[in-house]
Design an enzyme around this catalytic site. Sequence first.
Site, PDB file in Angstrom:
ATOM      1  N   GLN A   1     -46.160  21.387  18.027  1.00 28.73           N
ATOM      2  CA  GLN A   1     -46.527  19.978  17.848  1.00 28.73           C
ATOM      3  C   GLN A   1     -45.345  19.118  17.391  1.00 28.73           C
ATOM      4  O   GLN A   1     -45.437  17.891  17.407  1.00 28.73           O
ATOM      5  CB  GLN A   1     -47.667  19.855  16.832  1.00 28.73           C
ATOM      6  CG  GLN A   1     -48.973  20.487  17.270  1.00 28.73           C
ATOM      7  CD  GLN A   1     -49.605  19.791  18.471  1.00 28.73           C
ATOM      8  OE1 GLN A   1     -49.225  18.685  18.851  1.00 28.73           O
ATOM      9  NE2 GLN A   1     -50.561  20.458  19.093  1.00 28.73           N
TER      10      GLN A   1
ATOM     11  N   SER B   1     -44.443  24.625  23.620  1.00 28.14           N
ATOM     12  CA  SER B   1     -45.099  24.614  24.938  1.00 28.14           C
ATOM     13  C   SER B   1     -44.831  23.314  25.674  1.00 28.14           C
ATOM     14  O   SER B   1     -44.754  22.246  25.057  1.00 28.14           O
ATOM     15  CB  SER B   1     -46.612  24.790  24.795  1.00 28.14           C
ATOM     16  OG  SER B   1     -46.945  26.072  24.291  1.00 28.14           O
TER      17      SER B   1
ATOM     18  N   THR C   1     -42.359  37.465  37.239  1.00 31.25           N
ATOM     19  CA  THR C   1     -41.696  36.485  38.092  1.00 31.25           C
ATOM     20  C   THR C   1     -41.557  35.159  37.365  1.00 31.25           C
ATOM     21  O   THR C   1     -42.497  34.682  36.719  1.00 31.25           O
ATOM     22  CB  THR C   1     -42.505  36.278  39.393  1.00 31.25           C
ATOM     23  OG1 THR C   1     -42.623  37.530  40.066  1.00 31.25           O
ATOM     24  CG2 THR C   1     -41.826  35.271  40.303  1.00 31.25           C
TER      25      THR C   1
ATOM     26  N   CYS D   1     -58.092  24.960  20.313  1.00 25.99           N
ATOM     27  CA  CYS D   1     -58.142  26.426  20.396  1.00 25.99           C
ATOM     28  C   CYS D   1     -59.464  26.978  19.876  1.00 25.99           C
ATOM     29  O   CYS D   1     -59.784  28.131  20.123  1.00 25.99           O
ATOM     30  CB  CYS D   1     -56.985  27.047  19.609  1.00 25.99           C
ATOM     31  SG  CYS D   1     -57.126  26.848  17.828  1.00 25.99           S
TER      32      CYS D   1
END
Length: 388
Positions: A178, A198, A239, A320
């Site tokens: 955050q 993220s 990958t 979440c």
Amino acid sequence: MIYLDNNATTYIADEVFEAILPYLKEEYGNASSIQHKLGRSANHAVEGARAIVANHLNVKPKEMMFTSGSTESINMVLKGVFERYHLKGNHIITCQTEHKAVLNTCEYLEKKGAVVSYLPVDPNGKLDLQLLRSSINERTILVCLMAANNETGIIHPIEDIAEICQQNDTLFFCDATQYIGKEKLDLQRIPIDIVCFSGHKLHGPKGIGALFIRRKSKPIQITPLIHGGNQEHGLRGGTYHSSGIVGLAKALEVIDYSTNASTLRDYFEESLLAHIDECRVHAICHPRIPNTSNILFRGVKGSELMTNLPNIALSSGSACVSGNRDPSHVLKAMHLSDEDAYCSLRLSFSRYNTKAEVDTVIQELTDAVTKIRNSSPLWQLYKTEKLK
């Protein structure tokens, strides 16, 4: 829909979307297949993105790796450090207000023999640094503390925490999910050992994250969570998500730290407090990231309030734990009663919000709170008792 749930996820920036498109269609090669042109092109894009991400944090590209997001990174670091350092010690220090990705992983590790200290916070969500210092012992292998709380926006003093960990020769892992994108983070200035974040929290794509692991004279040891090929120096098989990696780098490139999120947030809070009585902003006097506001509307359940605001996207807690009927563990740790925790809402702004939207939200929130309270016998009783 007025979107004020940006701590859950964000709108993908136009520049990011445009940067991603070629790697979904024309430049679709596997970044590990460097024997041919398409593979080399993808590899060049991945390594270019790695350099951009590293430059944003003022670190070396070799210290950055890509994951699917912070939840994976947190699992990898906590489980991987515990496995590699268990002969040295089994003690991990974290905090009661951490993200569930940390708390649930620590709970899992306790079943594997870890001893976890969950530091408390005061009513403003503030950590006691002296308690942190005294909690570190010869068996402590990791301190795991977030930079900014996802529900309240409260900022922990990460520079002081890093100094305490250095003085005690203990690894410091910081969930900056955050924080990055809202506040600048210079990892040359603040010597945190491990950092994750993220892409989808800063107007990048979902499904991509980055993990910084500092290169030290005595290398940090982490057992891989995902085994496979030799991607990321064998630390994370699979990958490469080339389009996501390119998108994450572009999202960092187009961040503007002078945006109006904090101005809008402050204007919103001042206006709301002026319009609605028995309303309180949690930790208003404590340092917070500039986009986040967590507000108690006494006597009004957050779930009921959201039902009365169908055109506004906001949250009663962390995404979440969506669907969880329990009160927010963050607000409970800040010494709120169950009732007050249930009556709190989180609003998180972005650079795409406007003052006109905020004015609409203030009006609709005021009307909804008034409507719900006027139809509540318990609220009328509460007001009568208070006037006595």
